[in-house]
Design a protein around this motif. Structure first.
Motif, PDB file in Angstrom:
ATOM      1  N   GLU A 138       0.590  -1.235   0.193  1.00  0.00           N
ATOM      2  CA  GLU A 138      -0.056  -0.032  -0.075  1.00  0.00           C
ATOM      3  C   GLU A 138       0.726   1.213   0.065  1.00  0.00           C
ATOM      4  N   ARG A 139       1.786   1.222   0.898  1.00  0.00           N
ATOM      5  CA  ARG A 139       2.799   2.326   1.056  1.00  0.00           C
ATOM      6  C   ARG A 139       3.725   2.479  -0.390  1.00  0.00           C
ATOM      7  N   ILE A 140       3.922   1.736  -0.877  1.00  0.00           N
ATOM      8  CA  ILE A 140       4.820   1.502  -2.331  1.00  0.00           C
ATOM      9  C   ILE A 140       3.768   2.134  -3.193  1.00  0.00           C
ATOM     10  N   VAL A 141       2.752   1.922  -3.420  1.00  0.00           N
ATOM     11  CA  VAL A 141       1.936   2.220  -4.424  1.00  0.00           C
ATOM     12  C   VAL A 141       1.542   3.659  -4.312  1.00  0.00           C
ATOM     13  N   ALA A 142       1.255   4.081  -2.902  1.00  0.00           N
ATOM     14  CA  ALA A 142       0.968   5.565  -2.508  1.00  0.00           C
ATOM     15  C   ALA A 142       2.160   6.443  -2.844  1.00  0.00           C
ATOM     16  N   LEU A 143       3.512   6.046  -2.792  1.00  0.00           N
ATOM     17  CA  LEU A 143       4.693   6.814  -3.197  1.00  0.00           C
ATOM     18  C   LEU A 143       4.621   7.100  -4.837  1.00  0.00           C
ATOM     19  N   LYS A 144       3.717   6.021  -5.628  1.00  0.00           N
ATOM     20  CA  LYS A 144       3.999   6.457  -6.868  1.00  0.00           C
ATOM     21  C   LYS A 144       5.471   6.529  -7.580  1.00  0.00           C
ATOM     22  N   PRO A 145       6.306   5.405  -7.164  1.00  0.00           N
ATOM     23  CA  PRO A 145       7.682   5.588  -8.057  1.00  0.00           C
ATOM     24  C   PRO A 145       7.503   5.059  -9.546  1.00  0.00           C
ATOM     25  N   ASP A 146       8.343   5.666  -9.948  1.00  0.00           N
ATOM     26  CA  ASP A 146       8.661   5.415 -11.535  1.00  0.00           C
ATOM     27  C   ASP A 146       8.855   3.819 -11.738  1.00  0.00           C
ATOM     28  N   VAL A 147       9.821   3.329 -10.736  1.00  0.00           N
ATOM     29  CA  VAL A 147      10.048   1.909 -10.927  1.00  0.00           C
ATOM     30  C   VAL A 147      10.283   1.352  -9.375  1.00  0.00           C
TER      31      VAL A 147
END
Length: 319
Positions: A112-121
């Motif tokens: 959930e947190r990774i998705v929220a950070l919206k990283p390019d990769v």
């Protein structure tokens, strides 16, 4: 996906090795084609990861989440560490890495947190097992681009990891130069130890009593020992080996190295073990701690790992 870890003895050992990104020869070898990719162009580019997935990029990533400490070190060594916005609990090098938000314990990660950070990769760690692949697919299903790298089992794998990540980040030339620098460092150490006609017998302890473990053939640590021109007394075995005190005493190593950093005074504990006073290394007080992160992480500091071992075993050659 955060989970509490139950740190029993063997679990501690295996987690430490996973964190380090250790690999054995029994792991699937990386195919050379996984190390190829196209340099960034205006029309985009593609790089193949260790799942044999061709990952497409419309532009060079500006934000990255790294799910393995060794890959974080690679990103910083390539000069793109400022783009890392998420890392694991164990990302401690370089110093700047300690300030990055934690999104993983290196075994599980906070989807959930990774998705929220919206990283390019997301530069992910993949063991290749179904559970890990399903977890990575969960990120991709949420719209996150994932580039997966298996744990390196050899120096060549490390060089390949560096080149892959460099291509993903649009700094292919820096990846090539970094690999050249690492190889030059190792060559410099080998030039100093090549005159040793009879390599010293060395025992490397990666887990202490009561469950003593060492490293043997087919491991990343064995390649470090080989490059430093030392003889692993358990090199005739394979993988991470559980040994008894009697086994070590019978091998009678000339030097003992330990990577154990989670007990107080690991060197003193070894020196004081009952019955070990017949071992040459104990008699000569030739017992040394070597940094566990440097010696266990298959990343840009492998040259330092080789030098560290060589200095511990042959200090007279580095004066």
């Amino acid at each position: 996906m955060k989970k509490l870890f139950k740190f029993q003895w063997l679990t501690v050992l295996m987690l430490a090795l996973v964190l380090a990104g250790c690999g054995t020869a029994n792991e699937a070898k990386k195919d050379d084609t996984s190390k190829t990719g196209q340099q960034a162009e205006q029309t985009g580019y593609k790089v193949t990861d260790d799942r044999d997935v061709e990952v497409a990029f419309d532009a060079v990533p500006k934000t990255v989440v790294s799910l393995q400490p060794s890959n974080t070190e690679i990103l910083f060594a390539l000069g793109v560490g400022d783009k890392v916005i998420g890392a694991t609990d164990y990302d401690t090098y370089p110093e700047e890495a300690k300030n990055i938000e934690r999104v993983s314990d290196s075994v599980t990660f906070n989807t959930e947190r990774i998705v929220a950070l919206k990283p390019d990769v997301v530069i992910a760690y993949s063991t290749g097992n179904a559970e890990t692949l399903d977890a990575l697919k969960g990120l991709e299903d949420a719209g996150v681009k994932v580039f997966a790298i298996k744990s390196a089992a050899s120096f060549e794998d490390v060089y390949g990891d560096i080149q892959q990540i460099a291509e993903v980040m649009g700094v292919k030339d820096k990846g090539e130069q970094l690999n050249k620098n690492i190889k030059a460092k190792i060559a410099d150490v080998q030039a100093k130890v090549k005159g040793v006609e009879t390599p010293k017998n060395v025992y490397l302890e990666i887990s202490p009593k009561p469950d003593i473990y060492t490293t043997a053939a087919g491991t990343f640590q064995q390649e470090i020992l080989d490059a430093a021109n030392v003889n692993n007394v358990f090199g005739d075995q394979t993988g991470w080996v559980k040994v008894s005190e009697e086994d070590v005493i019978a091998k009678n190593p000339q030097v003992i190295l330990t990577t154990v950093n989670y007990v107080e005074d690991a060197v003193g504990e070894i020196l004081g073990r009952d019955g070990w006073n017949t071992i040459t290394a104990i008699q000569d007080k030739a017992v040394n701690y070597i940094d566990t992160d440097i010696s266990n992480r298959p990343g840009p500091r492998i040259g330092e790992a080789v030098e560290m071992v060589a200095k511990a075993v042959y200090p007279e050659l580095f004066k």
